[in-house]
Design a protein around this motif. Structure first.
Motif, PDB file in Angstrom:
ATOM      1  N   ALA A 144     -33.572  -4.768 -48.327  1.00  0.00           N
ATOM      2  CA  ALA A 144     -33.061  -3.915 -47.246  1.00  0.00           C
ATOM      3  C   ALA A 144     -32.091  -2.875 -47.777  1.00  0.00           C
ATOM      4  N   LEU A 145     -31.288  -3.262 -48.775  1.00  0.00           N
ATOM      5  CA  LEU A 145     -30.293  -2.346 -49.335  1.00  0.00           C
ATOM      6  C   LEU A 145     -30.936  -1.197 -50.117  1.00  0.00           C
ATOM      7  N   LEU A 146     -32.183  -1.383 -50.544  1.00  0.00           N
ATOM      8  CA  LEU A 146     -32.899  -0.307 -51.218  1.00  0.00           C
ATOM      9  C   LEU A 146     -33.398   0.739 -50.230  1.00  0.00           C
ATOM     10  N   GLU A 147     -33.469   0.357 -48.963  1.00  0.00           N
ATOM     11  CA  GLU A 147     -34.109   1.202 -47.954  1.00  0.00           C
ATOM     12  C   GLU A 147     -33.125   1.947 -47.061  1.00  0.00           C
ATOM     13  N   GLY A 148     -31.826   1.679 -47.204  1.00  0.00           N
ATOM     14  CA  GLY A 148     -30.875   2.351 -46.330  1.00  0.00           C
ATOM     15  C   GLY A 148     -29.455   2.284 -46.854  1.00  0.00           C
ATOM     16  N   ASP A 149     -28.570   3.002 -46.176  1.00  0.00           N
ATOM     17  CA  ASP A 149     -27.152   3.051 -46.516  1.00  0.00           C
ATOM     18  C   ASP A 149     -26.400   2.161 -45.534  1.00  0.00           C
ATOM     19  N   PHE A 150     -25.542   1.260 -46.029  1.00  0.00           N
ATOM     20  CA  PHE A 150     -24.903   0.269 -45.168  1.00  0.00           C
ATOM     21  C   PHE A 150     -23.392   0.386 -45.218  1.00  0.00           C
ATOM     22  N   ALA A 151     -22.766   0.151 -44.056  1.00  0.00           N
ATOM     23  CA  ALA A 151     -21.311   0.216 -43.950  1.00  0.00           C
ATOM     24  C   ALA A 151     -20.655  -1.071 -44.405  1.00  0.00           C
ATOM     25  N   VAL A 152     -21.274  -2.215 -44.156  1.00  0.00           N
ATOM     26  CA  VAL A 152     -20.696  -3.520 -44.477  1.00  0.00           C
ATOM     27  C   VAL A 152     -21.816  -4.556 -44.472  1.00  0.00           C
ATOM     28  N   GLU A 196     -24.645 -15.309 -55.596  1.00  0.00           N
ATOM     29  CA  GLU A 196     -25.600 -14.667 -56.494  1.00  0.00           C
ATOM     30  C   GLU A 196     -26.091 -13.346 -55.902  1.00  0.00           C
ATOM     31  N   THR A 197     -26.339 -13.363 -54.594  1.00  0.00           N
ATOM     32  CA  THR A 197     -26.761 -12.131 -53.921  1.00  0.00           C
ATOM     33  C   THR A 197     -25.695 -11.056 -54.058  1.00  0.00           C
ATOM     34  N   ALA A 198     -24.436 -11.430 -53.845  1.00  0.00           N
ATOM     35  CA  ALA A 198     -23.327 -10.475 -53.959  1.00  0.00           C
ATOM     36  C   ALA A 198     -23.237  -9.919 -55.372  1.00  0.00           C
ATOM     37  N   ALA A 199     -23.445 -10.768 -56.365  1.00  0.00           N
ATOM     38  CA  ALA A 199     -23.377 -10.303 -57.757  1.00  0.00           C
ATOM     39  C   ALA A 199     -24.425  -9.224 -58.020  1.00  0.00           C
ATOM     40  N   ARG A 227     -25.543  -3.001 -58.749  1.00  0.00           N
ATOM     41  CA  ARG A 227     -26.317  -1.792 -58.488  1.00  0.00           C
ATOM     42  C   ARG A 227     -25.379  -0.623 -58.187  1.00  0.00           C
ATOM     43  N   GLU A 228     -25.648   0.508 -58.794  1.00  0.00           N
ATOM     44  CA  GLU A 228     -24.797   1.679 -58.594  1.00  0.00           C
ATOM     45  C   GLU A 228     -24.775   2.105 -57.130  1.00  0.00           C
ATOM     46  N   LYS A 229     -25.924   2.061 -56.463  1.00  0.00           N
ATOM     47  CA  LYS A 229     -26.017   2.521 -55.077  1.00  0.00           C
ATOM     48  C   LYS A 229     -25.235   1.634 -54.119  1.00  0.00           C
ATOM     49  N   THR A 230     -25.151   0.337 -54.414  1.00  0.00           N
ATOM     50  CA  THR A 230     -24.606  -0.618 -53.441  1.00  0.00           C
ATOM     51  C   THR A 230     -23.281  -1.254 -53.865  1.00  0.00           C
ATOM     52  N   LYS A 231     -22.781  -0.921 -55.040  1.00  0.00           N
ATOM     53  CA  LYS A 231     -21.631  -1.653 -55.590  1.00  0.00           C
ATOM     54  C   LYS A 231     -20.352  -1.493 -54.767  1.00  0.00           C
TER      55      LYS A 231
END
Length: 212
Positions: free
Chosen positions: A43-51, A65-68, A73-77
């Motif tokens: 999902a994070l590859l497909e859009g921009d998220f606030a939180v 592990e998911t958080a790591a 990722r540069e886009k989501t870090k």
């Protein structure tokens, strides 16, 4: 009016996702479900998220592990993460959470008002960042020699918009204090970062506009 922000809800149990949606629906933002860590990363590859609201205990790839992966990722870090965890969290889990650079924890069963308030702060920060990006794009476009716009007219527009952003930041700072978020240090630091960004924009506008 700003576009609706995307909020990612991650939990392997449908009833928990439904409960989160019920709590957050009054914010009138886009609530996106993910029932696993893998689904969250997709999902994070497909859009921009606030939180991101992220359950800790999930089969397969757990919340830590998911958080790591998200923070690698540069886009989501830089997307803030609020971990949702059961009672009795131990010190090892707390360490793993901070190592994943999570913003906050909420222990189940959590207070719906507290959850909604924390998420609302991050949504407001997201909208403020969007406005700053818009100002930057507008400045680059209007200062293009082919645009025909004068520096004075561009600076006038930017001055008004910068004042609006400063006013919004002021309201956000007041809310962080009045709603007793003094201990949420990372949220306060995020607001300070935005303060610095707005200050740089203000300086640039004044340089373009020149002395009165």
């Amino acid at each position: 009016m700003p576009h609706k922000a995307n909020i990612l809800l991650v939990d392997d149990r449908d009833e928990n996702l439904t409960a989160l949606e019920a709590i957050l629906t009054s914010l009138d933002q886009n609530l996106v479900r993910a029932n696993s860590g893998e689904a969250a990363l997709k999902a994070l590859l497909e859009g921009d998220f606030a939180v991101i609201l992220l359950d800790v205990m999930m089969p397969g790839m757990d919340g830590f592990e998911t958080a790591a992966h998200i923070k690698q990722r540069e886009k989501t870090k830089d997307i803030p993460i609020i971990f949702l965890t059961g009672a009795g969290i131990d010190r090892h889990q707390v360490f793993r959470g901070y190592a994943s650079r999570a913003i906050d924890y909420l222990t189940k069963p959590f207070d719906p008002w507290v959850l909604r308030s924390k998420v609302e702060v991050f949504v407001d920060l997201h909208h403020t960042k969007q406005r700053l990006r818009d100002q930057s794009r507008m400045l680059q476009r209007d200062l293009n020699p082919e645009s025909g716009a004068t520096a004075g007219s561009v600076a006038g527009q930017l001055s008004r918009r910068t004042a609006e952003i400063n006013a919004n930041l002021g309201l956000l700072r007041d809310r962080i204090v009045t709603e007793e978020r003094e201990s949420d240090q990372k949220t306060i630091e995020a607001v300070r970062d935005l303060d610095r960004s707005v200050a740089r924009l203000t300086t640039l506008v004044e340089a373009i506009h020149g002395p009165e």
